[in-house]
Design a protein around this motif. Sequence first.
Motif, mmCIF file in Angstrom:
data_model
loop_
_atom_site.group_PDB
_atom_site.id
_atom_site.type_symbol
_atom_site.label_atom_id
_atom_site.label_comp_id
_atom_site.label_asym_id
_atom_site.label_seq_id
_atom_site.Cartn_x
_atom_site.Cartn_y
_atom_site.Cartn_z
ATOM 1 N N PRO A 250 0.693 -1.222 0.076
ATOM 2 C CA PRO A 250 0.123 0.121 -0.066
ATOM 3 C C PRO A 250 0.814 1.341 0.086
ATOM 4 O O PRO A 250 0.559 2.305 -0.736
ATOM 5 C CB PRO A 250 -0.864 -0.140 1.278
ATOM 6 C CG PRO A 250 -0.691 -1.712 1.745
ATOM 7 C CD PRO A 250 0.421 -2.252 1.128
ATOM 8 N N ALA A 251 1.971 1.262 0.660
ATOM 9 C CA ALA A 251 2.890 2.401 0.800
ATOM 10 C C ALA A 251 3.460 2.643 -0.637
ATOM 11 O O ALA A 251 3.544 3.734 -1.273
ATOM 12 C CB ALA A 251 3.841 2.315 1.876
ATOM 13 N N VAL A 252 3.839 1.485 -1.139
ATOM 14 C CA VAL A 252 4.566 1.798 -2.450
ATOM 15 C C VAL A 252 3.564 2.385 -3.463
ATOM 16 O O VAL A 252 3.843 3.020 -4.350
ATOM 17 C CB VAL A 252 5.190 0.196 -3.187
ATOM 18 C CG1 VAL A 252 5.646 0.551 -4.374
ATOM 19 C CG2 VAL A 252 6.282 -0.016 -1.850
ATOM 20 N N ARG A 253 2.314 1.674 -3.349
ATOM 21 C CA ARG A 253 1.302 1.980 -4.490
ATOM 22 C C ARG A 253 0.975 3.645 -4.261
ATOM 23 O O ARG A 253 0.707 4.096 -5.082
ATOM 24 C CB ARG A 253 0.112 1.136 -4.127
ATOM 25 C CG ARG A 253 -0.750 1.223 -5.468
ATOM 26 C CD ARG A 253 -2.033 0.365 -5.182
ATOM 27 N NE ARG A 253 -1.532 -0.818 -4.841
ATOM 28 C CZ ARG A 253 -2.086 -1.394 -3.612
ATOM 29 N NH1 ARG A 253 -3.017 -0.635 -2.872
ATOM 30 N NH2 ARG A 253 -1.893 -2.541 -3.272
ATOM 31 N N ARG A 254 0.944 3.916 -2.975
ATOM 32 C CA ARG A 254 0.535 5.438 -2.672
ATOM 33 C C ARG A 254 1.754 6.507 -3.500
ATOM 34 O O ARG A 254 1.489 7.395 -4.137
ATOM 35 C CB ARG A 254 0.603 5.713 -1.437
ATOM 36 C CG ARG A 254 -0.062 7.205 -0.894
ATOM 37 C CD ARG A 254 -0.586 7.318 0.373
ATOM 38 N NE ARG A 254 -1.145 8.865 0.527
ATOM 39 C CZ ARG A 254 -0.768 9.705 1.594
ATOM 40 N NH1 ARG A 254 -0.291 8.883 2.576
ATOM 41 N NH2 ARG A 254 -1.090 10.611 1.669
ATOM 42 N N GLY A 262 11.122 4.359 -9.174
ATOM 43 C CA GLY A 262 12.609 4.023 -8.970
ATOM 44 C C GLY A 262 12.850 2.986 -7.661
ATOM 45 O O GLY A 262 11.832 2.720 -7.109
ATOM 46 N N ASN A 263 14.214 2.853 -7.365
ATOM 47 C CA ASN A 263 14.438 2.088 -6.241
ATOM 48 C C ASN A 263 13.932 3.095 -5.057
ATOM 49 O O ASN A 263 13.977 3.982 -4.907
ATOM 50 C CB ASN A 263 15.842 1.448 -6.205
ATOM 51 C CG ASN A 263 16.753 2.464 -6.252
ATOM 52 O OD1 ASN A 263 16.662 3.660 -5.301
ATOM 53 N ND2 ASN A 263 17.941 2.346 -6.812
ATOM 54 N N ALA A 264 13.996 2.208 -3.685
ATOM 55 C CA ALA A 264 13.498 2.974 -2.637
ATOM 56 C C ALA A 264 14.405 4.056 -2.247
ATOM 57 O O ALA A 264 13.768 5.008 -1.811
ATOM 58 C CB ALA A 264 13.354 1.900 -1.441
ATOM 59 N N GLU A 265 15.626 3.869 -2.516
ATOM 60 C CA GLU A 265 16.381 4.823 -2.049
ATOM 61 C C GLU A 265 16.337 6.335 -2.973
ATOM 62 O O GLU A 265 16.043 7.264 -2.327
ATOM 63 C CB GLU A 265 18.025 4.520 -1.992
ATOM 64 C CG GLU A 265 18.812 5.276 -1.423
ATOM 65 C CD GLU A 265 20.337 4.670 -1.209
ATOM 66 O OE1 GLU A 265 21.145 5.637 -1.561
ATOM 67 O OE2 GLU A 265 20.330 3.513 -0.897
ATOM 68 N N GLN A 270 13.963 11.597 -3.701
ATOM 69 C CA GLN A 270 12.910 12.673 -4.387
ATOM 70 C C GLN A 270 12.094 13.109 -3.500
ATOM 71 O O GLN A 270 11.786 14.466 -3.795
ATOM 72 C CB GLN A 270 12.535 11.723 -5.674
ATOM 73 C CG GLN A 270 13.297 11.687 -6.845
ATOM 74 C CD GLN A 270 12.837 10.405 -7.893
ATOM 75 O OE1 GLN A 270 11.408 10.290 -7.463
ATOM 76 N NE2 GLN A 270 13.152 10.081 -8.586
ATOM 77 N N LEU A 271 11.541 12.271 -2.964
ATOM 78 C CA LEU A 271 10.389 12.807 -1.897
ATOM 79 C C LEU A 271 10.781 13.818 -0.943
ATOM 80 O O LEU A 271 10.334 14.620 -0.502
ATOM 81 C CB LEU A 271 9.677 11.453 -1.199
ATOM 82 C CG LEU A 271 8.544 11.621 -0.249
ATOM 83 C CD1 LEU A 271 7.245 12.068 -1.222
ATOM 84 C CD2 LEU A 271 7.945 10.313 0.227
ATOM 85 N N LEU A 272 11.929 13.343 -0.272
ATOM 86 C CA LEU A 272 12.457 14.466 0.672
ATOM 87 C C LEU A 272 12.866 15.649 0.101
ATOM 88 O O LEU A 272 12.736 16.846 0.768
ATOM 89 C CB LEU A 272 13.760 13.883 1.369
ATOM 90 C CG LEU A 272 13.254 12.642 2.598
ATOM 91 C CD1 LEU A 272 14.615 12.080 3.193
ATOM 92 C CD2 LEU A 272 12.361 13.298 3.589
#
Length: 326
Positions: A250-254, A262-265, A270-272
Amino acid sequence: MRSVQLPGFAMAAGAIGFGCASLGSRVAPADGVRAMAEAHAAGVNWFDVAPAYGAGDAESILGTFARGRRDQLLICTKVGLAPPQRNALLKSAYAAARPLVGALKGLRKAFRRIPATRNVAVPLTPALLVESLERSLRRLGTDHVDVFALHKPVHADIARDDILQALSDLRRAGKVRHVGVAGDAHAAQLALAHPDVYTVLQLADDPVDQPLRRLQAAAAGRLSFITHSVLGVDGMRERLTQALHAGGAPAVRRLTDAGYAGNAEQTVSQLLVDRALAANAGGVVLMSMFSSKHRAANIARAEGKVRPDAIELVADLLADGGRAAR
Ligand SMILES: NC(=O)c1ccc[n+]([C@@H]2O[C@H](COP(=O)([O-])OP(=O)(O)OC[C@H]3O[C@@H](n4cnc5c(N)ncnc54)[C@H](OP(=O)(O)O)[C@@H]3O)[C@@H](O)[C@H]2O)c1
């Protein structure tokens, strides 16, 4: 790149500013000048430096870069921290270790933990302010700085009459366009009581406590905010990456629905950066971006639209990740 018009500044500033803390220590002078020139060509015009940065060499290297371009740049330097005391030895150690320190994160952290690499607080006096600024101007090869900020000041110094007077005198003399405080959130809070002197506040942008929000509300658009530690307050990037893993599909989908891929890192970085640009939409967000990969990634975020939704995404991700971990 998106630009911002800071109150009282004649020139608009790029939304992302270049942090020069590693210029001359972790980063070799020639590599640093090349990185700054490339960033400048992409619209970065704010350069943040201090006498202590780069083991004492950052201002001179920035001065080399600024030659012939000074009128296109906004430079913030500071006063109150000196480079580590055993500097000659430290500089040789940095030069010898550069190829490895650049590549290995663990080694960089280990370097920062060595007491000999720590900057030294200098007691503030009116004479020290004048002398420190003169030395900075010489190293930077300029007759003025756009911002002169107290660097991690002792809180009581912020309201000292002699310090306030000396800073006002330097501004009146034209050597300093704006006076600031670059320290913790409490220092910024104290500076708010002297808006006739301190017009620029620099602080870490902590997405959990969000001191910036409170300060912005109190400043009511009259002051300029410069933020840093976008990826870093207390290992925020690692915390958020863990929260993303803990939040599962669910977190990845959001995040995917919000356009983060991209990958988690990479996603978390990007989000930060988006969160920091949105939280300080009227100010400048400082980033270290000596590597071309980071530079391109960060500048790309500042070229896009401001993403206020990133503020909520980060807050929710942290809250959900915290719940999942319990
Ligand atoms: N006033 C103060 O007390 C104070 C305190 C701290 C910082 N600052 C200022 O703020 C500037 C930035 O400092 P910071 O601590 O906030 O550092 P930062 O920008 O978070 O950078 C820390 C590290 O992250 C890397 N990085 C940059 N963008 C990235 C990305 N998109 N993805 C992954 N890694 C990335 C940088 O690498 P590369 O550089 O190798 O590309 C650097 O090694 C400093 O240089 C300084 O000017 C001021």
